[in-house]
Design a protein around this motif. Structure first.
Motif, PDB file in Angstrom:
ATOM      1  N   GLU A   1     -57.001  32.023  -4.620  1.00  0.00           N
ATOM      2  CA  GLU A   1     -56.839  32.858  -5.810  1.00  0.00           C
ATOM      3  C   GLU A   1     -56.392  32.058  -7.025  1.00  0.00           C
ATOM      4  OE1 GLU A   1     -54.200  35.980  -4.694  1.00  0.00           O
ATOM      5  OE2 GLU A   1     -55.510  36.678  -3.109  1.00  0.00           O
ATOM      6  N   THR A   2     -56.054  30.803  -6.855  1.00  0.00           N
ATOM      7  CA  THR A   2     -55.588  29.969  -7.946  1.00  0.00           C
ATOM      8  C   THR A   2     -56.759  29.174  -8.517  1.00  0.00           C
ATOM      9  OG1 THR A   2     -53.438  29.706  -6.876  1.00  0.00           O
ATOM     10  CG2 THR A   2     -53.984  28.139  -8.600  1.00  0.00           C
ATOM     11  N   PRO A   3     -57.074  29.364  -9.795  1.00  0.00           N
ATOM     12  CA  PRO A   3     -58.157  28.577 -10.392  1.00  0.00           C
ATOM     13  C   PRO A   3     -57.803  27.084 -10.369  1.00  0.00           C
ATOM     14  CG  PRO A   3     -57.529  30.397 -11.827  1.00  0.00           C
ATOM     15  CD  PRO A   3     -56.503  30.320 -10.735  1.00  0.00           C
ATOM     16  N   VAL A   4     -58.773  26.251 -10.045  1.00  0.00           N
ATOM     17  CA  VAL A   4     -58.538  24.811  -9.969  1.00  0.00           C
ATOM     18  C   VAL A   4     -59.364  24.070 -11.017  1.00  0.00           C
ATOM     19  CG1 VAL A   4     -57.925  24.835  -7.520  1.00  0.00           C
ATOM     20  CG2 VAL A   4     -60.284  24.465  -8.189  1.00  0.00           C
ATOM     21  N   CYS A   5     -58.947  22.878 -11.295  1.00  0.00           N
ATOM     22  CA  CYS A   5     -59.592  21.999 -12.273  1.00  0.00           C
ATOM     23  C   CYS A   5     -61.056  21.747 -11.885  1.00  0.00           C
ATOM     24  CB  CYS A   5     -58.814  20.691 -12.319  1.00  0.00           C
ATOM     25  SG  CYS A   5     -59.443  19.492 -13.503  1.00  0.00           S
TER      26      CYS A   5
ATOM     27  N   PRO B   1     -54.060  22.851  -9.989  1.00  0.00           N
ATOM     28  CA  PRO B   1     -54.208  24.144 -10.660  1.00  0.00           C
ATOM     29  C   PRO B   1     -54.691  23.972 -12.101  1.00  0.00           C
ATOM     30  CG  PRO B   1     -52.076  23.993  -9.559  1.00  0.00           C
ATOM     31  CD  PRO B   1     -52.694  22.624  -9.507  1.00  0.00           C
ATOM     32  N   ALA B   2     -55.587  24.842 -12.518  1.00  0.00           N
ATOM     33  CA  ALA B   2     -56.110  24.812 -13.887  1.00  0.00           C
ATOM     34  C   ALA B   2     -55.069  25.344 -14.853  1.00  0.00           C
ATOM     35  CB  ALA B   2     -57.380  25.635 -13.979  1.00  0.00           C
ATOM     36  N   VAL B   3     -54.988  24.715 -16.011  1.00  0.00           N
ATOM     37  CA  VAL B   3     -54.086  25.131 -17.079  1.00  0.00           C
ATOM     38  C   VAL B   3     -54.876  25.455 -18.339  1.00  0.00           C
ATOM     39  CG1 VAL B   3     -52.124  24.406 -18.508  1.00  0.00           C
ATOM     40  CG2 VAL B   3     -52.266  23.666 -16.121  1.00  0.00           C
TER      41      VAL B   3
ATOM     42  N   LEU C   1     -62.725  24.518 -16.231  1.00  0.00           N
ATOM     43  CA  LEU C   1     -61.275  24.597 -16.139  1.00  0.00           C
ATOM     44  C   LEU C   1     -60.717  23.190 -16.035  1.00  0.00           C
ATOM     45  CD1 LEU C   1     -60.997  27.525 -13.585  1.00  0.00           C
ATOM     46  CD2 LEU C   1     -60.941  27.628 -16.074  1.00  0.00           C
ATOM     47  N   ALA C   2     -59.517  22.979 -16.577  1.00  0.00           N
ATOM     48  CA  ALA C   2     -58.919  21.651 -16.536  1.00  0.00           C
ATOM     49  C   ALA C   2     -57.426  21.721 -16.256  1.00  0.00           C
ATOM     50  CB  ALA C   2     -59.153  20.924 -17.855  1.00  0.00           C
ATOM     51  N   CYS C   3     -56.953  20.752 -15.489  1.00  0.00           N
ATOM     52  CA  CYS C   3     -55.520  20.561 -15.302  1.00  0.00           C
ATOM     53  C   CYS C   3     -55.033  19.717 -16.490  1.00  0.00           C
ATOM     54  CB  CYS C   3     -55.238  19.862 -13.967  1.00  0.00           C
ATOM     55  SG  CYS C   3     -55.904  18.177 -13.854  1.00  0.00           S
ATOM     56  N   GLU C   4     -53.725  19.510 -16.568  1.00  0.00           N
ATOM     57  CA  GLU C   4     -53.189  18.693 -17.660  1.00  0.00           C
ATOM     58  C   GLU C   4     -53.787  17.285 -17.648  1.00  0.00           C
ATOM     59  OE1 GLU C   4     -51.441  19.388 -20.247  1.00  0.00           O
ATOM     60  OE2 GLU C   4     -50.668  21.363 -19.736  1.00  0.00           O
ATOM     61  N   GLU C   5     -53.914  16.692 -16.466  1.00  0.00           N
ATOM     62  CA  GLU C   5     -54.397  15.314 -16.341  1.00  0.00           C
ATOM     63  C   GLU C   5     -55.837  15.138 -16.816  1.00  0.00           C
ATOM     64  OE1 GLU C   5     -55.184  11.905 -12.923  1.00  0.00           O
ATOM     65  OE2 GLU C   5     -54.060  13.704 -12.396  1.00  0.00           O
ATOM     66  N   HIS C   6     -56.703  16.120 -16.582  1.00  0.00           N
ATOM     67  CA  HIS C   6     -58.126  15.961 -16.879  1.00  0.00           C
ATOM     68  C   HIS C   6     -58.600  16.644 -18.160  1.00  0.00           C
ATOM     69  CE1 HIS C   6     -58.183  14.998 -12.473  1.00  0.00           C
ATOM     70  NE2 HIS C   6     -58.787  13.954 -13.024  1.00  0.00           N
ATOM     71  N   ARG C   7     -57.729  17.310 -18.865  1.00  0.00           N
ATOM     72  CA  ARG C   7     -58.133  18.034 -20.076  1.00  0.00           C
ATOM     73  C   ARG C   7     -58.804  17.109 -21.093  1.00  0.00           C
ATOM     74  NH1 ARG C   7     -54.069  20.036 -24.587  1.00  0.00           N
ATOM     75  NH2 ARG C   7     -55.560  19.723 -26.211  1.00  0.00           N
TER      76      ARG C   7
ATOM     77  N   GLY D   1     -64.006  42.081 -25.927  1.00  0.00           N
ATOM     78  CA  GLY D   1     -64.978  42.078 -27.014  1.00  0.00           C
ATOM     79  C   GLY D   1     -64.990  40.812 -27.842  1.00  0.00           C
ATOM     80  N   GLU D   2     -64.194  39.798 -27.474  1.00  0.00           N
ATOM     81  CA  GLU D   2     -64.110  38.585 -28.261  1.00  0.00           C
ATOM     82  C   GLU D   2     -65.110  37.519 -27.842  1.00  0.00           C
ATOM     83  OE1 GLU D   2     -60.179  37.064 -28.810  1.00  0.00           O
ATOM     84  OE2 GLU D   2     -59.348  39.059 -29.034  1.00  0.00           O
ATOM     85  N   GLY D   3     -66.095  37.877 -27.012  1.00  0.00           N
ATOM     86  CA  GLY D   3     -67.128  36.936 -26.643  1.00  0.00           C
ATOM     87  C   GLY D   3     -66.711  35.946 -25.571  1.00  0.00           C
ATOM     88  N   ARG D   4     -65.652  36.247 -24.873  1.00  0.00           N
ATOM     89  CA  ARG D   4     -65.178  35.345 -23.839  1.00  0.00           C
ATOM     90  C   ARG D   4     -65.522  35.898 -22.478  1.00  0.00           C
ATOM     91  NH1 ARG D   4     -59.599  32.919 -26.177  1.00  0.00           N
ATOM     92  NH2 ARG D   4     -60.575  32.072 -28.004  1.00  0.00           N
ATOM     93  N   GLY D   5     -66.029  35.030 -21.647  1.00  0.00           N
ATOM     94  CA  GLY D   5     -66.408  35.435 -20.297  1.00  0.00           C
ATOM     95  C   GLY D   5     -65.348  35.044 -19.298  1.00  0.00           C
ATOM     96  N   SER D   6     -65.699  35.096 -18.071  1.00  0.00           N
ATOM     97  CA  SER D   6     -64.807  34.711 -16.999  1.00  0.00           C
ATOM     98  C   SER D   6     -64.578  33.210 -17.008  1.00  0.00           C
ATOM     99  CB  SER D   6     -65.430  35.122 -15.664  1.00  0.00           C
ATOM    100  OG  SER D   6     -64.793  34.483 -14.601  1.00  0.00           O
ATOM    101  N   ALA D   7     -63.382  32.800 -16.641  1.00  0.00           N
ATOM    102  CA  ALA D   7     -63.078  31.375 -16.568  1.00  0.00           C
ATOM    103  C   ALA D   7     -63.868  30.707 -15.447  1.00  0.00           C
ATOM    104  CB  ALA D   7     -61.584  31.166 -16.358  1.00  0.00           C
TER     105      ALA D   7
END
Length: 86
Positions: free
Chosen positions: A9-13, A21-23, A43-49, A77-83
């Motif tokens: 359930e935790t999004p990953v980089c 974990p993705a940040v 998605l990105a972690c701090e290290e790979h952003r 409605g802001e044009g953003r989809g799923s991560a």
């Protein structure tokens, strides 16, 4: 019980081989393939952003970088989809 801190359930980089974990959400599109309003996401972690941002930026694909929590709380409605729209 798993000792892995990253659960299903935790999004990953999105970086190859990274399980942190993705940040961050990196919203992008390829103008040769996607309409201007379309946003794909990595998605990105701090290290790979920075690395992932540079990869997309050099190609002119990077459109936005926001925290995962801000992305998830954005109004639909802001044009953003799923991560997970990678």
């Amino acid at each position: 019980m798993s000792t892995d801190p990253v659960s299903a359930e935790t999004p990953v980089c999105s970086a190859k081989g990274c399980r942190a974990p993705a940040v961050w959400v990196l919203a992008w599109n390829n103008p040769k393939l996607h309409t201007p309003e379309r946003r794909k996401t990595w998605l990105a972690c701090e290290e790979h952003r920075e690395h992932l941002s540079a990869f997309l930026g050099v190609r002119g694909f990077l459109k936005d970088v926001v925290t995962l929590s801000d992305w998830e709380s954005a109004a639909p409605g802001e044009g953003r989809g799923s991560a997970a729209d990678g």
